[in-house]
Design a protein around this motif. Sequence first.
Motif, PDB file in Angstrom:
ATOM      1  N   LEU A  87      16.886  -5.516  41.598  1.00 58.96           N
ATOM      2  CA  LEU A  87      17.495  -5.153  42.886  1.00 58.96           C
ATOM      3  C   LEU A  87      18.959  -4.740  42.722  1.00 58.96           C
ATOM      4  N   LEU A  88      19.680  -5.443  41.854  1.00 61.31           N
ATOM      5  CA  LEU A  88      21.086  -5.089  41.627  1.00 61.31           C
ATOM      6  C   LEU A  88      21.229  -3.729  40.944  1.00 61.31           C
ATOM      7  N   VAL A  89      20.343  -3.429  40.014  1.00 60.56           N
ATOM      8  CA  VAL A  89      20.377  -2.113  39.362  1.00 60.56           C
ATOM      9  C   VAL A  89      20.085  -1.018  40.394  1.00 60.56           C
ATOM     10  N   GLY A  90      19.080  -1.237  41.227  1.00 59.38           N
ATOM     11  CA  GLY A  90      18.763  -0.261  42.268  1.00 59.38           C
ATOM     12  C   GLY A  90      19.898  -0.103  43.262  1.00 59.38           C
ATOM     13  N   CYS A  99      22.362   6.976  38.457  1.00 60.40           N
ATOM     14  CA  CYS A  99      22.171   5.895  37.499  1.00 60.40           C
ATOM     15  C   CYS A  99      22.960   6.167  36.224  1.00 60.40           C
ATOM     16  N   THR A 100      22.772   5.312  35.247  1.00 59.07           N
ATOM     17  CA  THR A 100      23.519   5.448  33.998  1.00 59.07           C
ATOM     18  C   THR A 100      23.215   6.768  33.294  1.00 59.07           C
ATOM     19  N   MET A 123      29.647  -0.502  32.838  1.00 58.26           N
ATOM     20  CA  MET A 123      29.869  -1.260  31.600  1.00 58.26           C
ATOM     21  C   MET A 123      30.502  -2.623  31.881  1.00 58.26           C
ATOM     22  N   VAL A 124      31.504  -2.653  32.728  1.00 54.75           N
ATOM     23  CA  VAL A 124      32.160  -3.916  33.063  1.00 54.75           C
ATOM     24  C   VAL A 124      31.181  -4.843  33.791  1.00 54.75           C
ATOM     25  N   ALA A 125      30.436  -4.296  34.749  1.00 55.17           N
ATOM     26  CA  ALA A 125      29.462  -5.113  35.490  1.00 55.17           C
ATOM     27  C   ALA A 125      28.388  -5.661  34.551  1.00 55.17           C
ATOM     28  N   GLY A 126      27.949  -4.849  33.602  1.00 63.47           N
ATOM     29  CA  GLY A 126      26.964  -5.327  32.626  1.00 63.47           C
ATOM     30  C   GLY A 126      27.513  -6.454  31.770  1.00 63.47           C
ATOM     31  N   GLY A 127      28.751  -6.300  31.303  1.00 61.97           N
ATOM     32  CA  GLY A 127      29.376  -7.349  30.495  1.00 61.97           C
ATOM     33  C   GLY A 127      29.574  -8.633  31.276  1.00 61.97           C
ATOM     34  N   VAL A 133      25.190 -14.902  33.016  1.00 62.73           N
ATOM     35  CA  VAL A 133      23.831 -15.390  32.746  1.00 62.73           C
ATOM     36  C   VAL A 133      23.783 -16.227  31.467  1.00 62.73           C
ATOM     37  N   LYS A 134      24.426 -15.782  30.405  1.00 60.93           N
ATOM     38  CA  LYS A 134      24.340 -16.474  29.112  1.00 60.93           C
ATOM     39  C   LYS A 134      25.253 -17.685  29.038  1.00 60.93           C
ATOM     40  N   HIS A 135      26.496 -17.559  29.493  1.00 61.63           N
ATOM     41  CA  HIS A 135      27.464 -18.600  29.263  1.00 61.63           C
ATOM     42  C   HIS A 135      27.683 -19.554  30.439  1.00 61.63           C
ATOM     43  N   LEU A 136      27.564 -19.060  31.648  1.00 62.62           N
ATOM     44  CA  LEU A 136      27.772 -19.949  32.796  1.00 62.62           C
ATOM     45  C   LEU A 136      26.472 -20.554  33.295  1.00 62.62           C
TER      46      LEU A 136
END
Length: 139
Positions: A87-90, A99-100, A123-127, A133-136
Amino acid sequence: MASFFSLTALLGGLLIGLAAMIYFLFLGRVMGVSGILSTTLSRHGFTVWRALFIVGILISPWIYSLFAEVPVAELTNNKMLLIIGGLLVGLGAGLSSGCTSGHSICGIARLSPSSVVVTMIFMVAGGVSVFIVKHLLGL
C-alpha cells in the motif's frame, strides 16, 4: 561468480535502457511500470502491447533461470507487513506521479529535476523503512 552477476546486471540495465528508449521514441512517453500497469487494468486502456509488457516482466525471472541460477530473494512471512508495504509503494507512486522505473530510470535520463527529487525521496524512504523494520521493530 560476482563478475557473472555484474555482467548480468550490466546487460539487464542495458536492456531496460533500450526498452525505455524505444518506448519514448515510438510513443513519445516516459516508460513507467506503474503507469503501464494501471492503464492496462482500466477498461479503456487495455492494449496488447501493455499486456505483453506485463507478461514480460512476470516471465523474465523464468527466462533468466534458463541461463543462470536465480538469486534467492528474502521475503517476510508477515502478511500485514507485506500488505502495508504494498500500500505504501502504491501510495508513493500515486503521490509522485510515477514509480521508480519512470522517475529513476527515465526521468533522470531526460534530466527532469522533479524526477531527481522524487528519486532521492524514494531512496531515503527506502533506507528509513529498512532501518525501522530491521532495527526498531526487529522483523
